[in-house]
Design a protein around this motif. Sequence first.
Motif, PDB file in Angstrom:
ATOM      1  N   LEU A 244       0.838  -1.197   0.000  1.00 31.52           N
ATOM      2  CA  LEU A 244       0.000   0.000   0.000  1.00 31.52           C
ATOM      3  C   LEU A 244       0.875   1.250   0.000  1.00 31.52           C
ATOM      4  O   LEU A 244       1.842   1.347   0.754  1.00 31.52           O
ATOM      5  N   LYS A 245       0.515   2.203  -0.855  1.00 28.22           N
ATOM      6  CA  LYS A 245       1.275   3.441  -0.990  1.00 28.22           C
ATOM      7  C   LYS A 245       0.499   4.585  -0.338  1.00 28.22           C
ATOM      8  O   LYS A 245      -0.732   4.555  -0.276  1.00 28.22           O
ATOM      9  N   THR A 246       1.220   5.585   0.128  1.00 25.22           N
ATOM     10  CA  THR A 246       0.592   6.733   0.779  1.00 25.22           C
ATOM     11  C   THR A 246       1.141   8.037   0.195  1.00 25.22           C
ATOM     12  O   THR A 246       2.250   8.082  -0.335  1.00 25.22           O
ATOM     13  N   HIS A 247       0.334   9.081   0.296  1.00 23.80           N
ATOM     14  CA  HIS A 247       0.748  10.421  -0.120  1.00 23.80           C
ATOM     15  C   HIS A 247       0.192  11.404   0.902  1.00 23.80           C
ATOM     16  O   HIS A 247      -1.011  11.389   1.210  1.00 23.80           O
ATOM     17  N   THR A 252      -4.594  23.391   5.237  1.00 24.50           N
ATOM     18  CA  THR A 252      -5.020  24.253   6.349  1.00 24.50           C
ATOM     19  C   THR A 252      -4.234  23.942   7.625  1.00 24.50           C
ATOM     20  O   THR A 252      -4.800  23.856   8.727  1.00 24.50           O
ATOM     21  N   GLY A 253      -2.942  23.725   7.432  1.00 21.15           N
ATOM     22  CA  GLY A 253      -2.066  23.503   8.569  1.00 21.15           C
ATOM     23  C   GLY A 253      -2.081  22.099   9.128  1.00 21.15           C
ATOM     24  O   GLY A 253      -1.378  21.798  10.094  1.00 21.15           O
ATOM     25  N   GLN A 254      -2.896  21.196   8.552  1.00 19.67           N
ATOM     26  CA  GLN A 254      -2.998  19.831   9.042  1.00 19.67           C
ATOM     27  C   GLN A 254      -2.524  18.852   7.963  1.00 19.67           C
ATOM     28  O   GLN A 254      -2.875  18.991   6.802  1.00 19.67           O
ATOM     29  N   PRO A 255      -1.697  17.856   8.350  1.00 18.18           N
ATOM     30  CA  PRO A 255      -1.259  16.861   7.356  1.00 18.18           C
ATOM     31  C   PRO A 255      -2.409  15.931   6.973  1.00 18.18           C
ATOM     32  O   PRO A 255      -3.112  15.414   7.835  1.00 18.18           O
TER      33      PRO A 255
END
Length: 774
Positions: A244-247, A252-255
Motif C-alpha cells: 500500500l502506498k501513501t501520499h 489548512t495547517g494539518q497533514p
Amino acid sequence: MPKINTDRQCIEALIDDTKANYSISHMKDEYGNVATWDSKAWAFTDGQYNTANFYFYKAEEQHSLSRARKSEPLPPPLKGLLMAYALEVSRLAATRNVKQARHRAAKQLIQECGSLGALLSQQEREAVMLPKGSSIRKEANAFLNWLNSAGGLHQSLSLLPVDTQKFRTGEEVLEYRRKMMPEENVLMALGAIQHKVIPRDKRAWNVAPTSPQRDAFICTMMALALSAPNRMIAEQSVLSAQLLKTHTETKTGQPKTVHYLHWKGSKGYRDTANHILAGMADSVSLCLEYIMAATQSMRSLARFYADPTLPLKKILNKNRVNAERWEQVDADVNQPINLLKLGYLLGFYETLERPELMVSEGTPGSIKRFSGGKNGKRHLRYFKPLWLIEDDDVISCSQHSLQRVFAASFKEPFCTAVGIPFGAKHSLTVKALQSKWIVHLHKEMPGFPKVSTGHQNGLGDMRTLLFAFNGVQLAPGNKGGGSYPGAASPFAPAPLTQFRSIMGQDIGSHRKTSIFARHGFCPSFGLRPHQTRHWVNTTALENGVARQIVNLWSGRSDPNQILHYDHEIGADKVCRISNIRFNEEPKTVEEAKKRLRVVSLEEYEQLTGQAATVTSSGVCTQDLSVKPCTFMNDFTVHCLFCPSSCHVAHDEEATTFLERDLKVQQRRLMQVSDSSKFSYSTGMQSWFRKHSILAEMLKQLVDLMTSKGTPEGAFIRLLTDQNEFRVTNLKTKSVEVRKLSLPDIDKQIKELIDKQRQGKTQVDDVTSQLLGMI
C-alpha cells in the motif's frame, strides 16, 4: 428439371464447405495437439491469451478437455455443424466466457433435439427442455440466426420463444436493490475471519509455498473489494505485486494522508492510482504484505520458466531465502540454476524427512544405501541430496521418485501428458525433465508468463503478479488438484481463470465448504463478488461523496454508469419513516412503560448495544437515524415482511392491528378470486398466488404471537426467504426456529378456476389470450 436440395443437404454442404475453406491449425485438440476435424474438443486462444473451449462430445452438464478424451463424440452431421459454428464463434469480438456460453447453448439445443431432423422441425425444436427465462435460449437463438444466414435453408428456422423480463412492482424493486447489497453481518464475519487467517502478529504467519493460502486469498480479495469500488475478479486478479502506498499533503495547517494502489482501469478508463478508503488502509496493508510474502516463490519460478538461462540473482530478484538452505546450495548468483535446486531454495521440499533423490550408480556426490524391496529383499541404491543435484544427473522415473521431484503425488496419466516415461525402469537427466515440464506448462498456459482472467483487460504477468499462487496453495483443504495435469504441485502456477470459481464457491451462501462454514459461521452467510462494488458506491454516495469523484474512484469513463450501482432511493427515505410510527397522541413515560413492546425494546438494546425503534406492529431493529427506512409492501402494516422488523409475543395492541390487516387481505383475496376474469387472467392468478402466501404468513405470525407456547415479550422475526420464524427469548438469550407451513396455492387456484367455469360457456381462445394480458 434441376433437383432441389433438401435442408439436410444444405447443412451437409455448409459443413463440407467449412472443412474445405477454413483452417483449424490455430485450434488445439483435447490432448493439446493441433486440432483436426476428428477431434472431440477444440481450444481456441486469442491474442490476449484467453482460451475458449468448444466441446463436440455427448455430455449432460459438465465439460472438460480431459473428459473429452474418453467420451463418445456427437453423431454426424451434428458434430460437424457444431464445429462450423465454433469457427464462427471464435471470430467474435467478445470475451472468452461469451464465446463459450454461445457455443454451449448451441450444443445443448442440438443435444436436446437429438437429430438434425428434430433441429429443423419447428415443433420438435420448440419442445426442447431449455428454460424460457434463462439466457440460454437467447444464446441458442444466436445459433439459429447464424444457421439461417449461412445454411442456405429453404425457409428460415423460427427462433425459440423467450420470456421477457416481467415488470417489477415497487416492493419488488426495493427487494431487488436490497439483494444487490451485502448484509452487514456477513461483512463483519469476514472481518473476524481475516483477523484469524492473517493475524497482526507476523510471527504467527505461515507463508511457506506449500502451506494453504486459499482463505488468505479470499480475505485479501474482499478487503480490496471493500476498500475501493472495482470489478473484483476482472481487476483485482491482475494487480501487480505491491504494498500500500501513501501520499501526504498539508491542508489548512494539518497533514492529510491518502492511500492508493496502482490499478488497471475499468470499462474504458485508463490505468490509475486508485484511492483506498482510509478506514480500510490498515487491513489492506496487512493483507498485501502477507500475500506478497506467500507468493514470492511463484514469481521467482515464473521468471525461471520464462528464461531458464537467467542468472540466479535475476530469478530471485531480492526475494528472501532461508539462510540454511542458501548455505547448503552454495550457488553462484551470476550463473543459472536447475529447477530442482531452485525448488529446494524456495522451500518446496521442507516436508521431506530426507530431501534427496534416487540417482543412477556412479553419480558424483551420491550416497550408497540399502533400501527395502518386495518380499523383504534389500537393494543397493544411490541417493543424492537435492541441494547437490546437477543438470546431468540421471534420476529415476518411478512413481515414488517423481512424487519427490514435484512434491506431489502423480501417476502415469500425468507422465503421459508431460511426456515423461513412467516406471522404475525409466530415467531422465534433470535437464531433460526440466525441459519437458517447462514445455508442458507453456502448452497448458499459452502465452506464459502472460496470464489472463478471461475478461477484457484481464491480462497480467506471472513474474510481477500479486496473486501469483501455486496449485497447492489454492487447493481445497490443501489436498492438491487443479485444472491441468500437474497443477497439484508447488511448481505449477495456479491459472487466473480459476479465481472466479474459487470466489463463487467460498463466499457463496448455503455452501458447506464456504469460508464462513469453515470458520464456524452460519451456512446461510454469503454474498456475490459484485455486491461489494454496489456497497462501496452506495456507501460513498450516502456519505456525500460527489458522483464525479465516485466515477473516478471506480475507474469509469461514462458518468451514467454510476446509476447501475447507486441504490439510494432519495428523500422518500425520510418521509417513509412516518409510515411505521404510531399516529397517536404522545403518552407519558409511565404509560409507555406498560406497553410490552417498549419493555422488550429496552431489553433488546441492552443486550445488543444497538438502537431500535417502536413501530405499529412491534420493533424495528434498523437504526433509522443513520439508515432511513426504504421498505414498502402492499399491506396496511408497512413493516410486515421486512427483515429488520420484529414482533413482540403477546403484544395485544399490535396483535389487534395485525388481525385487522389480515381481514383486509382476506377480503381482497376473496374479491379477486370471485372476479369473472379470474379463470383466464394470468395476472390475477399471479397476484392471488403471491398474496395468498403472504396472507398465510401473516396468519401464522398472529397465531405465533398469541400462542401460549411463545414466551411473553419474545422477539419474533419472519424470514420470508427461508420460510421460517425465529423466536428470540431476550431473557434466556436463546433462539428457536419454527418453520412455516404453506398451503398448495396452485391447487387452490385450480379448484377456484374449475368451480368458476362450471355452467359457463368457454371463452374463445383469441379473446382468452387478450384478456389474459390484463
